[in-house]
Design an enzyme around this catalytic site. Structure first.
Site, mmCIF file in Angstrom:
data_model
loop_
_atom_site.group_PDB
_atom_site.id
_atom_site.type_symbol
_atom_site.label_atom_id
_atom_site.label_comp_id
_atom_site.label_asym_id
_atom_site.label_seq_id
_atom_site.Cartn_x
_atom_site.Cartn_y
_atom_site.Cartn_z
ATOM 1 N N ARG A 80 -114.708 -26.214 41.087
ATOM 2 C CA ARG A 80 -114.205 -25.390 42.195
ATOM 3 C C ARG A 80 -115.392 -24.633 42.764
ATOM 4 N NH1 ARG A 80 -109.037 -21.431 42.633
ATOM 5 N NH2 ARG A 80 -108.151 -23.495 42.924
ATOM 6 N N ASP B 216 -100.259 -20.661 53.787
ATOM 7 C CA ASP B 216 -101.322 -20.245 52.868
ATOM 8 C C ASP B 216 -101.879 -18.923 53.404
ATOM 9 O OD1 ASP B 216 -103.309 -20.231 50.912
ATOM 10 O OD2 ASP B 216 -104.597 -21.666 51.942
HETATM 11 N N1 NVA Z 1 -106.919 -21.234 51.028
HETATM 12 C C1 NVA Z 1 -106.887 -20.600 49.724
HETATM 13 C C2 NVA Z 1 -106.239 -21.492 48.725
HETATM 14 C C3 NVA Z 1 -106.126 -20.920 47.351
HETATM 15 C C4 NVA Z 1 -105.509 -21.871 46.386
HETATM 16 C C5 NVA Z 1 -108.304 -20.253 49.320
HETATM 17 O O1 NVA Z 1 -109.189 -21.080 49.507
HETATM 18 O O2 NVA Z 1 -108.518 -19.140 48.835
HETATM 19 N N1 CP Z 2 -103.228 -22.874 44.124
HETATM 20 C C1 CP Z 2 -104.328 -22.698 43.365
HETATM 21 O O1 CP Z 2 -105.259 -23.488 43.376
HETATM 22 O O2 CP Z 2 -104.290 -21.582 42.586
HETATM 23 P P1 CP Z 2 -105.496 -20.952 41.792
HETATM 24 O O3 CP Z 2 -106.458 -20.421 42.828
HETATM 25 O O4 CP Z 2 -104.884 -19.858 40.981
HETATM 26 O O5 CP Z 2 -106.140 -22.002 40.957
#
Ligand code: NVA
Ligand code: CP
Length: 300
Positions: free
Chosen positions: A102, A219
């Site tokens: 991530r 979102d």
């Molecule tokens: N658009 C959000 C999604 C979190 C799962 C972010 O990138 O913070």
């Molecule tokens: N939806 C999602 O990816 O949640 P987290 O940011 O908690 O991993």
């Protein structure tokens, strides 16, 4: 399928095959069937951003598959001090069977795959969030029974979620509409792709986008890494909310999904969130099953 870098890399058949396996794994888990399909396999999980669902579901998923997951925070890794991703990739490939990452830049994920020799899974970048959308598709199919003929509507930021959802929706045969403010549209190349490959509409008008929708999705207005834009975004996204008025123009039995975390009173009202909490938390649970399926496909 060697990696999961973005949904666009998968064929419709590959997506459906992951979803079928995810359904099977969910059934097996519920019925206490042993699922040690990845006995002894090791997954490294690099996190350059926060996470609740992704971290816990991957870690628990590997455990349930008989493997092992290592949580690797950028605060502890040398990558956080500037060690090149090319080197990190080649080193980790010698210890692990797979990497989940991530991070911010999609290029970092692609480079990890390019320079390493083990499968790489994208656990969210600024560009996309394929693992989330596989769980979303699984939830839609569970509840609606099919994809064809369904209309998915996304309200809000044309961000990582919107980018992956439009690909997932169109590849599985749903139509996709998005309502977003000017300047916050999804990726331009993906818009072109969506227009060519499916039924795609984009508007600034929330109710126009939501009309007749089977699935409403939203979102946060400010994603991770955009904390400094919070105030500007609050202004830009005012009205881009899933609320009762929006539900009234969607199909009567429309479902509401949210990747979470949710900001009640911003992109969704507390009332709509609670009325659809069953769907939203099933969706969160399905992260586990969908990712276990991805892990089996890539690491077995
Ligand atoms: N658009 C959000 C999604 C979190 C799962 C972010 O990138 O913070
Ligand atoms: N939806 C999602 O990816 O949640 P987290 O940011 O908690 O991993």
């Amino acid at each position: 399928m060697k990696h999961l870098l973005k949904l666009g890399d998968l064929t419709r058949e590959e997506i459906l095959s992951i979803l079928n396996l995810a359904d099977q794994l969910k059934y097996e888990r519920k019925n206490g069937v042993a699922t040690e399909y990845l006995k002894g396999k090791k997954l490294g999980m690099i996190f350059q951003k926060s996470s609740t669902r992704t971290r816990v579901s991957f870690e628990v998923g590997m455990y349930e598959l008989g493997g092992y997951a290592l949580f690797l925070s950028n605060r502890d890794l040398q990558i956080g001090r500037g060690e090149p991703v090319e080197d990190t990739a080649r080193v980790l490939s010698r210890y692990l069977d797979g990497i989940m990452i991530r991070t911010f830049a999609q290029k970092e994920v692609e480079d990890l795959a390019k320079y390493g020799s083990i499968p790489v899974i994208n656990g969210l970048t600024d560009y996309c969030h394929p693992c989330q959308v596989l769980a979303d598709l699984m939830t839609i199919r569970e509840r609606k029974g099919a994809f064809r003929g369904m209309k998915m509507c996304f309200i809000g930021d044309g961000n990582n979620m919107a980018n992956s959802l439009m690909v997932g929706a169109i590849k599985t045969g749903m139509s996709f509409s998005i309502a977003c403010p000017k300047g916050y549209e999804p990726d331009a190349a993906l818009i072109e792709w969506a227009k060519k490959n499916g039924d795609f509409t984009m508007t600034e008008d929330v109710k126009e986008a939501a009309a007749g929708a089977d699935v409403l999705y939203t979102d946060v207005w400010a994603s991770m890494g955009q904390e400094e834009e919070k105030q500007i975004r609050e202004k830009a996204f005012k009205g881009y909310q899933v609320n009762e008025g929006v539900m009234n123009v969607a199909k009567k039995d429309a479902m509401v999904l949210h990747c979470l975390p949710a900001h009640r009173g911003e992109e969704i009202t507390a009332d709509v969130f609670e009325a659809h909490a069953d769907e939203i938390f099933e969706e969160a649970e399905n992260r586990l099953h969908a990712q276990k399926a991805v892990l089996c496909k890539l690491l077995k």
